[in-house]
Design an enzyme around this catalytic site. Structure first.
Site, PDB file in Angstrom:
ATOM      1  N   HIS A 152     -16.455 -21.955 -75.444  1.00 37.29           N
ATOM      2  CA  HIS A 152     -16.467 -21.490 -74.055  1.00 37.29           C
ATOM      3  C   HIS A 152     -16.451 -19.968 -74.043  1.00 37.29           C
ATOM      4  CE1 HIS A 152     -15.258 -20.802 -69.870  1.00 37.29           C
ATOM      5  NE2 HIS A 152     -14.399 -19.929 -70.361  1.00 37.29           N
ATOM      6  N   GLU A 156      -9.210 -16.249 -66.364  1.00 35.38           N
ATOM      7  CA  GLU A 156      -9.022 -17.178 -67.486  1.00 35.38           C
ATOM      8  C   GLU A 156      -7.997 -16.631 -68.480  1.00 35.38           C
ATOM      9  OE1 GLU A 156     -13.051 -17.799 -68.845  1.00 35.38           O
ATOM     10  OE2 GLU A 156     -13.553 -18.991 -67.068  1.00 35.38           O
ATOM     11  N   LYS A 175     -13.694 -25.000 -78.603  1.00 33.99           N
ATOM     12  CA  LYS A 175     -13.360 -26.291 -77.998  1.00 33.99           C
ATOM     13  C   LYS A 175     -12.922 -27.294 -79.081  1.00 33.99           C
ATOM     14  CE  LYS A 175     -16.500 -25.592 -74.055  1.00 33.99           C
ATOM     15  NZ  LYS A 175     -17.646 -26.162 -73.287  1.00 33.99           N
ATOM     16  N   ASN A 224     -20.453 -28.768 -76.817  1.00 33.76           N
ATOM     17  CA  ASN A 224     -21.152 -27.507 -77.103  1.00 33.76           C
ATOM     18  C   ASN A 224     -20.254 -26.433 -77.723  1.00 33.76           C
ATOM     19  OD1 ASN A 224     -19.779 -26.716 -74.820  1.00 33.76           O
ATOM     20  ND2 ASN A 224     -21.593 -26.175 -73.611  1.00 33.76           N
ATOM     21  N   TYR A 240     -11.325 -25.413 -65.303  1.00 26.68           N
ATOM     22  CA  TYR A 240     -12.666 -25.776 -64.832  1.00 26.68           C
ATOM     23  C   TYR A 240     -12.679 -26.146 -63.347  1.00 26.68           C
ATOM     24  CZ  TYR A 240     -14.789 -25.810 -69.529  1.00 26.68           C
ATOM     25  OH  TYR A 240     -15.306 -25.455 -70.764  1.00 26.68           O
TER      26      TYR A 240
HETATM   27  P1  DAT Z   1     -20.737 -22.750 -69.658  1.00 27.08           P
HETATM   28  O1  DAT Z   1     -19.763 -23.438 -70.584  1.00 27.08           O
HETATM   29  O2  DAT Z   1     -21.980 -22.327 -70.403  1.00 27.08           O
HETATM   30  O3  DAT Z   1     -20.115 -21.627 -68.874  1.00 27.08           O
HETATM   31  P2  DAT Z   1     -20.600 -24.327 -67.210  1.00 27.08           P
HETATM   32  O4  DAT Z   1     -19.500 -23.416 -66.791  1.00 27.08           O
HETATM   33  O5  DAT Z   1     -21.727 -24.544 -66.258  1.00 27.08           O
HETATM   34  O6  DAT Z   1     -21.250 -23.841 -68.612  1.00 27.08           O
HETATM   35  O7  DAT Z   1     -20.003 -25.748 -67.576  1.00 27.08           O
HETATM   36  C1  DAT Z   1     -18.798 -25.861 -68.285  1.00 27.08           C
HETATM   37  C2  DAT Z   1     -18.940 -26.928 -69.328  1.00 27.08           C
HETATM   38  O8  DAT Z   1     -19.175 -28.182 -68.693  1.00 27.08           O
HETATM   39  C3  DAT Z   1     -20.106 -26.757 -70.288  1.00 27.08           C
HETATM   40  O9  DAT Z   1     -19.813 -25.884 -71.362  1.00 27.08           O
HETATM   41  C4  DAT Z   1     -20.334 -28.146 -70.746  1.00 27.08           C
HETATM   42  C5  DAT Z   1     -20.018 -28.978 -69.507  1.00 27.08           C
HETATM   43  N1  DAT Z   1     -21.246 -29.265 -68.754  1.00 27.08           N
HETATM   44  C6  DAT Z   1     -21.954 -28.420 -67.986  1.00 27.08           C
HETATM   45  N2  DAT Z   1     -23.034 -29.020 -67.457  1.00 27.08           N
HETATM   46  C7  DAT Z   1     -22.994 -30.301 -67.915  1.00 27.08           C
HETATM   47  C8  DAT Z   1     -23.822 -31.443 -67.744  1.00 27.08           C
HETATM   48  N3  DAT Z   1     -24.927 -31.396 -66.982  1.00 27.08           N
HETATM   49  N4  DAT Z   1     -23.470 -32.588 -68.385  1.00 27.08           N
HETATM   50  C9  DAT Z   1     -22.366 -32.658 -69.155  1.00 27.08           C
HETATM   51  N5  DAT Z   1     -21.531 -31.612 -69.362  1.00 27.08           N
HETATM   52  C10 DAT Z   1     -21.854 -30.452 -68.746  1.00 27.08           C
HETATM   53 MG    MG Z   2     -18.724 -21.620 -67.366  1.00 30.76          MG
END
Ligand code: DAT
Ligand code: MG
Length: 152
Positions: A117, A128, A11, A114, A51
């Site tokens: 991805h 994707e 990212k 974080n 997303y």
């Molecule tokens: P991942 O990236 O582990 O697959 P995800 O698909 O649930 O997680 O979410 C995509 C991204 O969105 C994640 O890497 C960071 C952001 N995100 C997820 N939950 C969040 C939250 N509660 N607050 C802020 N950003 C969040």
């Molecule tokens: Mg995800």
């Protein structure tokens, strides 16, 4: 040999923090094959599509702004069980819950920064990879001499 593929993306924060080599190195050292890679400054529309399952979440607008704020490194990694193992290398979504030794557990603090991805299933990986690399010729196919020392 298994030919499962996953989509891994460094990212904008991972690029800015100069963690590209570190992250690629972790996947390489584990034994996985890099079969596609490019640096992209994605449009907000492209990120919204990536997303789309999260549209409606309160953090979605901020997530799309951050993800389109600078270049990312988009990659296709290949190998046995790479979708699940890729997620394990990344660590839990919220870095405060990520174990030390994982990428997020070693380098991140906030869920909104974080670093990386990884696809969460074989099906989403296919989707994707098609979105980021095109449906036709996303991955390069090649043989590695080292494979006989990684797979029995
Ligand atoms: P991942 O990236 O582990 O697959 P995800 O698909 O649930 O997680 O979410 C995509 C991204 O969105 C994640 O890497 C960071 C952001 N995100 C997820 N939950 C969040 C939250 N509660 N607050 C802020 N950003 C969040
Ligand atoms: Mg995800």
């Amino acid at each position: 040999m298994a030919t499962e593929q996953t989509f891994i993306m460094i990212k904008p924060d991972g690029v800015q923090r100069q963690l590209v080599g570190e992250i690629i190195g972790r996947f390489e050292r584990r034994g996985y094959s890099l079969v596609g890679m490019k640096m992209v400054h994605a449009s907000k529309e492209h990120i919204e599509k990536h997303y789309e399952d999260l549209a409606g979440k309160p953090f979605y607008p901020g997530l799309c702004n951050y993800m389109s704020s600078g270049p990312v490194v988009a990659m296709i990694w290949q190998g046995k069980d790479v979708v699940k193992q890729g997620r394990a290398l990344l660590g839990a979504t919220n870095p405060l819950a990520s174990a030390p030794g994982t990428i997020r557990g070693d380098f991140a603090i906030d869920v909104g920064r974080n670093i990386c991805h990884g696809s969460d299933a074989v099906d989403s990986a296919k989707k994707e990879i098609a979105l980021w690399f095109g449906a036709q010729d996303g991955a390069i196919s090649y043989k590695r001499a080292i494979d006989q020392w990684i797979y029995e």
